[in-house]
Scaffold this active site. Structure first.
Site, mmCIF file in Angstrom:
data_model
loop_
_atom_site.group_PDB
_atom_site.id
_atom_site.type_symbol
_atom_site.label_atom_id
_atom_site.label_comp_id
_atom_site.label_asym_id
_atom_site.label_seq_id
_atom_site.Cartn_x
_atom_site.Cartn_y
_atom_site.Cartn_z
ATOM 1 N N GLY A 25 0.743 -1.086 0.032
ATOM 2 C CA GLY A 25 0.116 0.031 -0.184
ATOM 3 C C GLY A 25 0.759 1.242 -0.005
ATOM 4 N N LEU A 26 1.077 1.919 -1.236
ATOM 5 C CA LEU A 26 1.989 3.009 -1.433
ATOM 6 C C LEU A 26 1.201 4.225 -1.792
ATOM 7 C CD1 LEU A 26 4.793 1.230 -3.161
ATOM 8 C CD2 LEU A 26 4.765 1.511 -0.662
ATOM 9 N N MET A 29 0.096 8.163 2.680
ATOM 10 C CA MET A 29 0.542 7.729 3.980
ATOM 11 C C MET A 29 1.585 6.550 3.727
ATOM 12 S SD MET A 29 -1.228 9.095 6.694
ATOM 13 C CE MET A 29 -1.219 8.052 7.725
ATOM 14 N N GLY A 30 1.195 5.431 2.999
ATOM 15 C CA GLY A 30 2.153 4.443 2.939
ATOM 16 C C GLY A 30 3.444 4.693 2.557
ATOM 17 N N ASN A 116 -7.360 2.599 8.214
ATOM 18 C CA ASN A 116 -8.577 3.117 9.232
ATOM 19 C C ASN A 116 -9.941 2.295 9.151
ATOM 20 O OD1 ASN A 116 -7.629 5.484 10.541
ATOM 21 N ND2 ASN A 116 -8.243 6.778 8.699
ATOM 22 N N GLY A 143 -1.721 11.288 11.990
ATOM 23 C CA GLY A 143 -0.665 12.417 11.671
ATOM 24 C C GLY A 143 -0.447 12.539 10.239
ATOM 25 N N GLY A 144 -1.154 11.991 9.386
ATOM 26 C CA GLY A 144 -1.026 12.331 8.100
ATOM 27 C C GLY A 144 -0.147 12.056 7.155
ATOM 28 N N HIS A 195 -10.901 8.679 17.840
ATOM 29 C CA HIS A 195 -9.847 9.826 17.762
ATOM 30 C C HIS A 195 -10.402 10.693 16.526
ATOM 31 C CE1 HIS A 195 -6.845 11.729 14.937
ATOM 32 N NE2 HIS A 195 -6.146 12.054 16.148
ATOM 33 N N ASN A 196 -10.924 10.162 15.400
ATOM 34 C CA ASN A 196 -11.148 10.742 14.366
ATOM 35 C C ASN A 196 -12.523 11.309 14.571
ATOM 36 O OD1 ASN A 196 -8.643 9.538 13.116
ATOM 37 N ND2 ASN A 196 -9.852 9.370 11.218
ATOM 38 N N TYR A 200 -13.438 15.476 14.244
ATOM 39 C CA TYR A 200 -14.550 16.062 13.362
ATOM 40 C C TYR A 200 -15.046 17.161 14.369
ATOM 41 C CZ TYR A 200 -15.339 12.827 9.573
ATOM 42 O OH TYR A 200 -15.320 12.224 8.353
#
Length: 320
Positions: A25-26, A29-30, A116, A143-144, A195-196, A200
């Protein structure tokens, strides 16, 4: 985590080689996380559903594989594979699809899901992998792309002994004190989901507050307000810092930014879970409803939310 340290005859550290890790998964984020792993001297074998990101990872110094089968073959047992793909079907496809990881890995190998994923899906996957003797950890990452590159925050669920085995990996991927064991399988993704949901609500409050100031009779310099808010106030936060950066990039009118706010599933999952647990969650609920309604009713509050999403997640938010 196996670390091999080579020391020369004068007892000087020459280099360290960390455990080999497969990475599937690139995306934004990856790929950022792979760069950090390479920087930390991990032996990374990178794989992705489409080929171009694989070639980019190879240029950056990673070993590469173009299929799950190649990925499994390139890794030495016991294998460790981190997957970073969108929640839902893509995760099941990578783990359980024909010719994919569950059929290729062996007892004692480990899969870490860093996306997620909905925690109930994670619990189901953990049970299925347990039958095959494959260890499984769920790692909620915050953290994005920027955090993935420079140090994220990671919330981990799964078997505590498996977590202990890979704790140095989580330490290498995060900021200081930015990781921890949350509990059994699903707990990591559960904590990240909440957390998410909190995120929001916080973003909604910031957006509404800055729209009030935008329409106030004082002709306020919102960039200056954000600057002051980000130094020593009670609401000082990364979100305020990101808003300050958005104003610097787009101007305080945010003319290029859409007032309609996109969303992912975590806010809605938090509301549904809160309802199941009998917990009122009006702030998170209203923030999710606002995003749904913003498609038909764009606003300056929506612009602020979109600008924040662009800053921390690199989401495309410009007007169409």
């Amino acid at each position: 985590m196996l670390v091999i340290t080579i020391i020369d005859y004068k007892f000087r550290l020459v280099y360290s080689v960390n455990m080999q890790i497969g990475y599937f998964g690139l995306g934004k984020m990856g790929y950022s996380m792979v760069l950090r792993l390479l920087e930390k001297n991990y032996d990374v074998v990178a794989c992705n559903r489409s080929p171009e990101p694989i070639r980019e990872a190879e240029k950056a110094g990673a070993n590469t594989a173009y299929t799950c089968s190649e990925l499994a073959k390139h890794l030495k047992p016991p294998r460790l594979i981190w997957i970073m793909v969108p929640a839902g079907k893509p995760v099941d496809d990578v783990i359980f699809g024909e010719g994919n990881l569950a059929n290729l890995l062996e007892k004692g190998d480990t899969i870490i899901d860093g996306g997620n994923s909905f925690y109930k899906d994670t619990i189901r996957r953990g049970k299925e992998l347990e039958k095959k003797g494959i260890d499984f950890l769920d790692a909620g990452v915050s953290g994005g792309p920027g955090g993935a590159r420079t140090g994220a925050s990671i919330m981990v669920g799964g078997d505590k002994e498996v977590y202990n085995k890979f704790e140095p990996l989580f330490k290498d991927l995060t900021v200081k004190k930015g990781y921890g064991y949350m509990g059994p399988t699903g707990a990591g993704h559960f904590v990240k989901m909440v957390h998410n949901g909190i995120e929001y609500g916080m973003m909604q409050a910031i957006g509404e507050g800055f729209e009030v100031m935008k329409k106030a009779p004082f002709k306020l310099d919102l960039k200056k307000v954000a600057e002051v808010y980000s130094h020593g106030t009670v609401v000082e936060s990364k979100l305020i810092d990101w808003l300050k950066s958005a104003y610097a990039q787009y101007g305080e009118d945010l003319d290029e930014i859409s007032g309609s706010v996109a969303q992912t599933g975590e806010g809605l999952w938090t509301i549904q879970t809160a309802k199941e647990l009998g917990v009122p969650a009006p702030i998170i609920t209203e923030s999710v409803n606002f995003r749904k309604e913003s498609e038909k009713k764009p606003s300056y509050t929506g612009k602020v939310l979109s600008a924040l999403r662009n800053q921390f997640g690199h989401h495309e938010v410009k007007k169409k």
